[in-house]
Design a protein around this motif. Structure first.
Motif, mmCIF file in Angstrom:
data_model
loop_
_atom_site.group_PDB
_atom_site.id
_atom_site.type_symbol
_atom_site.label_atom_id
_atom_site.label_comp_id
_atom_site.label_asym_id
_atom_site.label_seq_id
_atom_site.Cartn_x
_atom_site.Cartn_y
_atom_site.Cartn_z
ATOM 1 N N ALA A 179 0.098 1.293 -11.069
ATOM 2 C CA ALA A 179 0.398 -0.115 -10.804
ATOM 3 C C ALA A 179 1.749 -0.500 -11.396
ATOM 4 C CB ALA A 179 -0.708 -0.995 -11.375
ATOM 5 N N ALA B 170 -4.653 4.440 -13.049
ATOM 6 C CA ALA B 170 -4.364 3.338 -12.139
ATOM 7 C C ALA B 170 -3.373 2.366 -12.777
ATOM 8 C CB ALA B 170 -5.653 2.613 -11.761
ATOM 9 N N VAL C 108 2.513 1.652 -3.446
ATOM 10 C CA VAL C 108 1.575 2.157 -4.455
ATOM 11 C C VAL C 108 1.344 3.652 -4.257
ATOM 12 C CG1 VAL C 108 -0.815 2.067 -5.261
ATOM 13 C CG2 VAL C 108 0.433 -0.061 -4.832
ATOM 14 N N ARG D 132 0.834 -1.211 0.000
ATOM 15 C CA ARG D 132 0.000 0.000 0.000
ATOM 16 C C ARG D 132 0.867 1.258 0.000
ATOM 17 N NH1 ARG D 132 -3.041 3.720 2.835
ATOM 18 N NH2 ARG D 132 -5.279 3.727 2.329
ATOM 19 N N LEU E 99 -7.892 6.023 -4.469
ATOM 20 C CA LEU E 99 -6.464 6.311 -4.561
ATOM 21 C C LEU E 99 -6.227 7.824 -4.523
ATOM 22 C CD1 LEU E 99 -3.537 5.452 -4.965
ATOM 23 C CD2 LEU E 99 -3.997 5.293 -7.423
ATOM 24 N N VAL F 132 -4.201 -2.578 -6.898
ATOM 25 C CA VAL F 132 -4.420 -1.164 -6.554
ATOM 26 C C VAL F 132 -5.863 -0.949 -6.122
ATOM 27 C CG1 VAL F 132 -4.485 1.192 -7.458
ATOM 28 C CG2 VAL F 132 -2.579 -0.323 -8.052
#
Length: 203
Positions: A37, A33, A15, A12, A57, A47
């Motif tokens: 990733a 995204a 990312v 986490r 996100l 993600v």
């Protein structure tokens, strides 16, 4: 046996770091995204599992921006000059926005259609706003400013946001000296406009 999922706190964090880097380097329009990733060495489903969706996100980037700004504001200890300390809060805010223009856009504008901060999200800004309110309160207590501290703090924060946006866009002048001079003029105009004996800013 089902394959173990590797959605760990470490992933986490990786990312989120990749997302922050990509946003800073490529801007809002290139933010996807899939690219995040790739930058984090993981998959799009991972993600989404970690953050829910793209909006989730972006929301975490929004929160991280305020966490970073708060840490910057906490670096300087108060002095015995509350007015200088309040000016320093504005200067720290200015520096943060200039160093992180795209992140500041996520924090203070609405660049992503997928994420429109609600009341709960906006509470993350309360700690940052508290530095402005607290600074004004100290000035009022010292007789350097008058009026409602919360009102004055909102005005000063709005000024800082607007000035920083103008400087980021290149509208405050062609030299560092001219930008610095205009910041000084604006800060003095607001703070001194709330000085005791000046016209009542509340009308």
């Amino acid at each position: 046996m089902p394959r173990a999922k590797l959605r760990t706190p470490e992933l986490r964090d990786r990312v989120l770091r990749a997302a922050m880097t990509m946003l800073a380097e490529e801007g809002v329009t290139a933010f996807t995204a899939r690219k995040v990733a790739q930058g984090a060495g993981t998959s799009v489903p991972a993600v989404y599992e970690l953050f829910g969706d793209k909006a989730g996100l972006v929301r975490e980037i929004f929160f991280e921006g305020f966490r970073r700004l708060r840490r910057r504001l906490e670096e300087d200890a108060p002095t015995d000059d509350p007015r200088a300390d309040l000016v320093r809060v504005v200067q720290v805010f200015r520096a943060f926005v200039l160093e992180n223009p795209v992140l500041a856009e996520v924090m203070f504008a609405r660049p992503f259609a997928e994420f429109d901060p609600g009341a709960e999200d906006l509470r993350s800004a309360a700690a940052v706003r508290g530095f402005f309110v607290g600074g004004v309160e100290r000035c009022v207590a010292a007789g350097r400013m008058s009026g409602d501290p919360t009102d004055a703090a909102h005005v000063l924060l709005a000024l800082a946001q607007g000035m920083a946006a103008q400087e980021t866009a290149g509208w405050l002048g062609t030299s560092q000296a001219s930008a610095d001079r205009r910041w000084d003029l604006a800060i003095r105009a607001v703070i001194d406009g709330f000085a005791p004996g000046s016209a009542d800013p509340s009308g």
